[in-house]
Design an enzyme around this catalytic site. Structure first.
Site, PDB file in Angstrom:
ATOM      1  N   GLU A 172    -103.342  63.066  28.202  1.00 42.26           N
ATOM      2  CA  GLU A 172    -103.364  64.416  27.613  1.00 42.26           C
ATOM      3  C   GLU A 172    -102.854  65.392  28.661  1.00 42.26           C
ATOM      4  OE1 GLU A 172    -107.168  66.015  26.269  1.00 42.26           O
ATOM      5  OE2 GLU A 172    -106.068  67.530  25.139  1.00 42.26           O
ATOM      6  N   ASN A 217    -108.387  64.155  16.026  1.00 34.58           N
ATOM      7  CA  ASN A 217    -109.023  63.834  17.314  1.00 34.58           C
ATOM      8  C   ASN A 217    -110.533  63.937  17.139  1.00 34.58           C
ATOM      9  OD1 ASN A 217    -109.305  63.365  20.157  1.00 34.58           O
ATOM     10  ND2 ASN A 217    -109.524  65.555  20.451  1.00 34.58           N
ATOM     11  N   GLU A 218    -111.152  64.923  17.731  1.00 34.86           N
ATOM     12  CA  GLU A 218    -112.606  65.060  17.606  1.00 34.86           C
ATOM     13  C   GLU A 218    -112.905  65.972  16.429  1.00 34.86           C
ATOM     14  OE1 GLU A 218    -113.992  66.350  21.458  1.00 34.86           O
ATOM     15  OE2 GLU A 218    -114.019  64.298  22.210  1.00 34.86           O
ATOM     16  N   CYS A 236    -107.828  67.168  22.602  1.00 24.00           N
ATOM     17  CA  CYS A 236    -107.894  68.432  21.855  1.00 24.00           C
ATOM     18  C   CYS A 236    -106.528  69.074  21.682  1.00 24.00           C
ATOM     19  CB  CYS A 236    -108.821  69.406  22.571  1.00 24.00           C
ATOM     20  SG  CYS A 236    -110.548  68.917  22.501  1.00 24.00           S
TER      21      CYS A 236
HETATM   22  O1  AHR Z   1    -110.492  64.660  27.786  1.00 23.00           O
HETATM   23  C1  AHR Z   1    -110.743  66.021  27.692  1.00 23.00           C
HETATM   24  C2  AHR Z   1    -111.153  66.432  26.293  1.00 23.00           C
HETATM   25  O2  AHR Z   1    -112.375  65.845  25.960  1.00 23.00           O
HETATM   26  C3  AHR Z   1    -110.256  65.987  25.191  1.00 23.00           C
HETATM   27  O3  AHR Z   1    -109.195  66.836  25.007  1.00 23.00           O
HETATM   28  C4  AHR Z   1    -111.140  66.000  23.996  1.00 23.00           C
HETATM   29  O4  AHR Z   1    -110.748  65.094  23.009  1.00 23.00           O
HETATM   30  C5  AHR Z   1    -112.504  65.742  24.564  1.00 23.00           C
HETATM   31  O5  AHR Z   1    -113.417  66.677  24.134  1.00 23.00           O
END
Ligand code: AHR
Length: 661
Positions: A47, A379-380, A243
């Protein structure tokens, strides 16, 4: 175990420990056929957080090279003399460029200076390719002098190297020149002067790359960092987050179509990690998309990992969008363009060169398909919003591409109401894998050795998509946290029939630009180091094996459970080789008596070596200054027999490599 064929004595690796724990008897079953270990089991999560892309893996040295930073087109630049920003440039999606004009006096100068991200790191004697799109608007010719400078120098001059680029004609053209600094500097700057007759010149997409990038690609990656990925033996490569997939709002979500094609025309995107934590704020943090989906697929191929792209499900980051934000998400009935993005991505990766998106890939230099097998949607995410949004994606992807495995999410928590709600929902929707995230403290890791032992073998597989041990009050990289990750991973290995992938997160961090830690690999502008967690991941990747093997202590899996004295263990086989992983999380040295089920009469096993990771200090890690402070040590372990006594020092991760005769 009464009869010992061999008592193997290993030099204990620099640990002072008060007492010796009781011996433990482990039994490895060689009769029972284990489950195949998926090639994807240990992988990488990428990321663009902590300046992982621009300023990190992406080797571009110039910040805001296209003059597109939204509040100030010259952000990251120092301009002098007569410089103006214009916006009718040759690249539709990046229209800004600069005009350098005669300063109006023979003793004045016009030009620009850029200090990259935290300075421009350059090595003595290495080659750097400066390139720029330029024109002389009135026709004729003009020239610029390009320098790498150390403006803090006490020497006669600032420059480490310089060269001149002559620009000809009123048409936009790309010019490039290779420069070689005569000194190594972590924080140099790129300086450009308008020279010669000082005729007006227009500049766009000002770029500086090392010539020596990973695999020599011109739009390339930093070699040491890409090498650190390759060396992990990764089976899967997840990108672009995290994220960042979702965006703080939908407009700033990661849009893969903006990240492909000529780099000059990839539009800038806001990076949510610029402002997510006001206590670690980085107003210069944007995504140039120079490292985009084509480069991600290419890198996956080059490091031998399955690509795993994650796309937006039409929900902006739910952490950042509570009831106070009006309409942050796409209504389900308006998801069509998002779904089309997913279908087009599959075509971009796998379609023939005659298909619309396959042709784009081919034009970028990869006519062969990338062989995409997995796609993640969301994602989340949480609440009923997520399954409602995911469902039409699943239907469309299943219909068009039944061969692609779909990864759904169980939300941001490792357990609890959302997790309990989403797992059955993912099952109902027919997701092939479910992404679980856990940034959790010591006790959690110590208590989860058996997490996957009871998971259903009938439902979706597990993708442990983001995890790291985050100690309360000790949220930095240190040996003890990594040791607990190693302990937890024995449970992943033992359950390789239900866990298909696991990726530690986050991956990269610039020492001057991090928002989140711990992270796997750290760097400044010139050097990098691999953390102990990196070594844990690397050892699992290297000794992944091909089939699981049942390893028990008193008939039970070795999960750090009560009565097991902090031991975690698992085993895999690879042809005749057997890798037995034993993690001792206690502060007592111990020995394990390793015996075997299923050996034929007179059949023996050979011991080959032990690879051990341990440290005298718990709360330290490697660093730029001491990159190899804590690294695995290999010891030969010659022996042959039907039972072995193996030393397992306190607070150590051990891989015993055996071979069956
Ligand atoms: O890894 C950092 C963040 O942690 C990521 O963007 C997210 O998916 C999680 O909350």
């Amino acid at each position: 175990m009464n009869f010992r064929h061999f008592a193997l004595s290993l030099a204990t690796l620099a640990l002072t420990v008060p007492a010796l724990a009781d011996d433990h008897e482990l039994t490895l079953d060689l009769k029972k056929r284990g489950a195949p270990v998926p090639e994807t089991l240990y992988g990488i999560f990428f990321e663009d957080i902590n300046f992982a892309a621009d300023g990190g893996l992406y080797a571009e040295k110039v910040m805001n090279r296209s003059f597109e930073y939204p509040l100030d087109a010259l952000q990251g630049w120092k301009a002098f003399g007569k410089v103006s920003v214009r916006e009718d440039g040759p690249f539709e999606r990046n229209p800004h460029y600069v005009r350098l004009e005669n300063p109006g006096h023979p003793h004045k100068w016009t030009g620009l200076e850029n200090s990259g991200w935290f300075g421009i790191g350059v090595e003595k004697g290495a080659e750097y390719r400066f390139s720029v799109w330029a024109r002389v608007p009135e026709g004729g010719s003009s020239s610029i002098r390009v320098e790498l400078v150390n403006s803090a120098s006490m020497g006669e001059n600032h420059f480490l190297c310089q060269d001149t680029v002559t620009v000809n004609g009123a048409e936009w053209k790309k010019y490039s020149v290779t420069i070689t600094p005569d000194a190594t500097m972590e924080k140099s700057a790129l300086r450009i002067f308008l020279v010669s007759e000082r005729n007006t010149v227009d500049l766009e997409h000002v770029s500086l790359f090392p010539v020596d990038t990973w695999m020599g690609h011109e739009n390339g990656l930093r070699k040491d960092l890409a090498q650190a990925l390759y060396d992990l033996h990764p089976g899967v490569f997840r990108f672009p987050g995290g994220c960042i997939v979702e965006g703080t709002d939908l407009a700033t979500r990661y849009q893969w179509k903006n990240s492909i094609g000529p780099v000059e025309n990839r539009p800038l995107n806001e990076n949510r990690w610029e402002y997510t934590f006001p206590h670690r704020f980085y107003p210069d943090y944007y995504q140039s998309y120079g490292l985009g989906f084509y480069e991600f697929f290419q890198l996956s191929e080059e490091i031998g990992a399955q690509p795993l792209p994650i796309l937006s499900v039409g929900l902006a980051c739910q952490f950042q969008n509570d009831e106070s934000v009006p309409n942050p998400h796409v209504p389900v009935e308006e998801l069509e363009p998002y779904i089309q993005d997913a279908l087009d991505l599959i075509e971009f990766a796998n379609g023939g060169a005659q298909t619309t998106w396959g042709a784009v890939r081919a034009q970028m230099g990869h006519p062969e398909p990338f062989g995409l097998k997995y796609i993640g949607i969301g994602n989340e995410q949480w609440d009923s919003l997520y399954p409602e949004h995911l469902e039409p994606f699943v239907k469309a992807i299943r219909k068009a591409h039944p061969e692609i495995k779909i990864v759904g999410s169980s939300g941001p928590d490792s357990e609890g109401p959302q997790f309990e709600y989403l797992w059955p929902e993912m099952k109902r929707l027919g997701a092939d894998l479910v992404d679980e995230h856990f940034y959790r403290p010591y006790n959690w890791f110590l208590s989860q050795g058996a997490r996957y032992d009871s998971y259903s073998r009938k439902g979706p597989k597990v993708f442990a998509g983001e995890y790291a041990c985050h100690a309360k009050g000790k949220k930095w990289n240190h040996f003890y946290a990594s040791l607990l990750e190693a302990a937890f991973m024995t449970g992943i290995e033992r359950n390789a029939d239900v866990v298909e992938m696991a990726t530690y997160a986050p991956l990269f961090a610039h020492v001057e630009g991090w928002q989140w830690r711990p992270d796997l690999i750290w760097y400044n502008n010139l050097e990098s180091f691999r953390t102990v967690s990196w070594h844990v991941q690397q050892l699992y990747g290297k000794y992944r094996g091909t089939t699981t093997a049942t390893l028990t202590m008193d008939g039970k899996p070795v999960t750090g459970a009560d009565g097991q004295d902090g031991l975690f263990a698992s085993a895999v086989r690879d042809g005749d080789l057997i890798y037995v992983k034993v993690v001792n999380t206690s502060d007592k040295d111990t020995t394990v008596e390793l015996g075997f089920n299923g050996l034929k009469k007179r059949q023996t096993v050979k011991t080959c070596k032990v690879v051990r990771l341990t440290s005298e200090e718990l709360y330290v890690d490697n660093s730029l200054e001491a990159p190899a402070r804590i690294v695995p040590v290999e010891c030969e372990l010659p022996g042959e027999g039907r039972e072995f006594t193996l030393e397992v020092p306190a607070l150590s991760f051990n891989i015993f490599i055996l071979s069956r005769n």
